[in-house]
Design a protein around this motif. Structure first.
Motif, short mmCIF file in Angstrom:
data_model
loop_
_atom_site.label_atom_id
_atom_site.label_comp_id
_atom_site.label_asym_id
_atom_site.label_seq_id
_atom_site.Cartn_x
_atom_site.Cartn_y
_atom_site.Cartn_z
N VAL A 164 -42.52 -51.95 43.76
CA VAL A 164 -41.49 -51.89 44.64
C VAL A 164 -40.24 -52.67 44.20
CG1 VAL A 164 -40.91 -52.33 47.01
CG2 VAL A 164 -43.14 -51.50 46.42
N LEU A 165 -40.65 -53.80 43.80
CA LEU A 165 -39.58 -54.83 43.25
C LEU A 165 -38.82 -54.37 41.95
CD1 LEU A 165 -40.89 -58.23 44.27
CD2 LEU A 165 -38.92 -57.08 45.08
N LEU A 166 -39.56 -53.59 41.14
CA LEU A 166 -38.84 -53.34 39.86
C LEU A 166 -37.63 -52.42 39.95
CD1 LEU A 166 -39.44 -53.28 36.68
CD2 LEU A 166 -40.57 -51.23 36.84
N PRO A 167 -37.36 -51.52 40.47
CA PRO A 167 -36.09 -51.00 40.72
C PRO A 167 -34.92 -51.88 40.98
CG PRO A 167 -37.55 -49.21 41.56
CD PRO A 167 -38.18 -50.79 41.42
N PHE A 168 -35.29 -52.82 41.82
CA PHE A 168 -34.23 -53.71 42.40
C PHE A 168 -33.90 -54.75 41.41
CE2 PHE A 168 -36.06 -51.60 46.32
CZ PHE A 168 -34.91 -51.39 46.99
N ALA A 169 -34.95 -55.17 40.55
CA ALA A 169 -35.00 -56.17 39.47
C ALA A 169 -33.93 -55.43 38.42
CB ALA A 169 -36.06 -56.67 39.15
N ALA A 170 -34.15 -54.18 38.13
CA ALA A 170 -33.43 -53.61 37.10
C ALA A 170 -32.01 -53.40 37.67
CB ALA A 170 -34.03 -52.19 36.83
N LEU A 171 -31.94 -53.22 38.81
CA LEU A 171 -30.51 -52.90 39.13
C LEU A 171 -29.65 -54.40 39.10
CD1 LEU A 171 -28.67 -50.55 40.19
CD2 LEU A 171 -29.13 -51.34 42.65
N ARG A 172 -30.29 -55.36 39.35
CA ARG A 172 -29.83 -56.53 39.58
C ARG A 172 -29.48 -57.12 38.05
NH1 ARG A 172 -30.20 -61.45 42.45
NH2 ARG A 172 -28.28 -62.76 41.74
N ARG A 173 -30.09 -56.55 36.84
CA ARG A 173 -29.83 -56.75 35.55
C ARG A 173 -28.64 -55.87 35.31
NH1 ARG A 173 -33.83 -58.55 32.09
NH2 ARG A 173 -35.76 -59.02 33.00
N ALA A 174 -28.48 -54.95 35.95
CA ALA A 174 -27.18 -53.90 35.40
C ALA A 174 -26.10 -54.26 36.24
CB ALA A 174 -27.67 -52.44 36.00
N LEU A 175 -26.18 -55.12 37.33
CA LEU A 175 -24.85 -55.35 38.04
C LEU A 175 -25.12 -56.80 38.59
CD1 LEU A 175 -24.57 -52.30 40.14
CD2 LEU A 175 -23.09 -52.57 38.26
N PRO A 176 -25.25 -57.87 37.82
CA PRO A 176 -25.57 -59.02 38.04
C PRO A 176 -24.49 -59.74 39.11
CG PRO A 176 -24.83 -58.98 35.83
CD PRO A 176 -24.90 -57.69 36.24
N TRP A 177 -23.13 -59.35 38.81
CA TRP A 177 -22.29 -59.69 39.74
C TRP A 177 -22.15 -59.40 41.16
CZ3 TRP A 177 -19.98 -55.33 41.08
CH2 TRP A 177 -19.93 -54.40 40.08
N SER A 178 -22.94 -58.12 41.48
CA SER A 178 -23.07 -57.60 42.80
C SER A 178 -23.65 -58.39 44.01
CB SER A 178 -23.23 -56.00 42.54
OG SER A 178 -23.26 -55.70 43.85
N LYS A 179 -22.97 -58.90 45.02
CA LYS A 179 -23.52 -59.68 45.91
C LYS A 179 -24.34 -58.50 46.77
CE LYS A 179 -22.46 -62.49 49.95
NZ LYS A 179 -23.30 -61.79 50.71
N VAL A 180 -23.99 -57.21 47.03
CA VAL A 180 -24.73 -56.16 47.59
C VAL A 180 -26.03 -56.09 46.89
CG1 VAL A 180 -24.76 -53.78 48.38
CG2 VAL A 180 -22.58 -54.90 48.26
N VAL A 181 -26.07 -55.74 45.51
CA VAL A 181 -27.37 -55.65 44.85
C VAL A 181 -28.21 -56.95 45.06
CG1 VAL A 181 -28.30 -55.50 42.50
CG2 VAL A 181 -26.37 -54.10 43.44
N ALA A 182 -27.47 -57.94 44.93
CA ALA A 182 -28.47 -59.32 45.05
C ALA A 182 -28.93 -59.34 46.52
CB ALA A 182 -27.49 -60.69 45.02
N ASP A 183 -28.33 -59.19 47.74
CA ASP A 183 -28.75 -59.32 49.05
C ASP A 183 -29.73 -58.24 49.24
OD1 ASP A 183 -27.06 -61.36 49.51
OD2 ASP A 183 -25.67 -59.73 50.61
N ALA A 184 -29.77 -56.80 48.40
CA ALA A 184 -30.67 -56.11 48.57
C ALA A 184 -32.08 -56.40 48.04
CB ALA A 184 -30.28 -54.54 47.98
N GLN A 185 -32.03 -56.93 46.90
CA GLN A 185 -33.10 -57.65 46.18
C GLN A 185 -34.02 -58.60 46.88
OE1 GLN A 185 -32.61 -59.60 42.33
NE2 GLN A 185 -34.56 -59.18 41.78
N ALA A 186 -33.05 -59.46 47.60
CA ALA A 186 -33.62 -60.69 48.31
C ALA A 186 -34.22 -60.14 49.67
CB ALA A 186 -32.34 -61.58 48.86
N GLN A 187 -33.52 -59.07 50.33
CA GLN A 187 -34.38 -58.48 51.43
C GLN A 187 -35.53 -57.78 51.01
OE1 GLN A 187 -33.47 -58.46 54.85
NE2 GLN A 187 -32.03 -59.85 54.33
#
Length: 277
Positions: A164-187
């Motif tokens: 479940v976490l893998l796609p969100f962790a991968a997206l965070r790698r692709a967009l490390p500057w995105s607060k939206v992606v960081a918040d989504a991963q944290a949620q």
């Protein structure tokens, strides 16, 4: 959505949002790129690959959109594969390490006991999954609290929360500057902890799990190794409140509405890939 009430349903919604966002973003760029062919993305890309001449002349903007769309798609696939490979390698290395610094204990059958004074409890997901606790955790927790923590970790393993976490962790790698992606991963990280809490409640007292979480939080638990799923001290009070004072379940109508929304998101985005804008 009131996240503490239906964590599994919320996870589904987050996953559908992630899938639809990725498909819609790359699909929109590629759909514009192949517009001269007068077809959808897949037929247009196939025609382009075969070297067919489009019905309309190419425009520089279409070329840029094609390059951007293919690049974005390649990056998303590459970071997903990279994250998966790195997670597998980290788990393989950790299993080798555990063979050296952990042992079996008749008091906790089926669990590896780590020779470390700090409190720790986590699982190594995968086909050869393992649940690990430290000597510090065994001293810190009562028998009932330990059983609750082990049920929580077993839930992570059984429900494959690592995937479940893998796609969100991968997206965070692709967009490390995105607060939206960081918040989504944290949620999503919080939601899988709540989902594991829910499953553990079937086999143990919710109050014992709550007190175990409080003990971990107060003791300064050892950080969970990279790539593993373990007891987090983040958002402990939110999880404790939810365990001690559970909120009413959502009605079937509300649940059905969110499921319908998720299905709509997942099925509508791919339409860009087959039909002309």
């Amino acid at each position: 959505m009131d996240l503490p009430r239906p964590p599994r349903l919320a996870i589904i919604v987050w996953q559908s949002l992630g899938v639809s966002w990725g498909l819609a973003t790359t699909g929109a760029m590629l759909a514009f790129a192949v517009q001269p062919y007068g077809t959808g993305v897949i037929p247009g890309l196939l025609a382009f690959a075969r070297g067919e001449t489009p019905a309309q002349a190419w425009d520089p903007l279409h070329v840029l959109a094609l390059i951007a769309g293919l690049t974005a798609l390649a990056v998303l696939v590459a970071v997903l594969l990279t994250a998966g490979v790195q997670a597998l390698r980290a788990r393989r290395r950790h299993r080798v390490l555990l063979a050296l610094i952990s042992h079996d204990d008749p008091g906790v059958p089926g669990v590896r006991v780590l020779d470390h004074p700090s409190a720790a409890a986590y699982c190594v997901p995968g086909l050869r999954s393992q649940v690990v606790v430290s000597e510090g955790a065994l001293k810190l927790l009562s028998e009932d609290e330990l059983a609750a923590v082990l049920a929580h970790e077993a839930a992570h393993v059984r429900e494959r929360h690592d995937l479940v976490l893998l796609p969100f962790a991968a997206l965070r790698r692709a967009l490390p500057w995105s607060k939206v992606v960081a918040d989504a991963q944290a949620q999503v990280e919080l939601l899988i902890e709540m989902a594991a809490d829910d499953r553990a409640r079937r086999y143990c007292s919710p109050r014992r799990l709550a007190t175990a979480l409080l003990r971990f939080g107060a003791s300064g638990a050892m950080p969970t190794p990279h790539g593993m799923l373990g007891v987090h001290v983040h958002n402990v009070m939110a999880r404790v409140d939810r365990l001690v004072k559970p909120l009413p379940e959502l009605t079937m109508t509300v649940r059905s509405s969110y499921i319908a929304l998720s299905v709509t998101l997942v099925t509508s985005a791919p339409l860009l890939w087959f039909f002309q804008l």
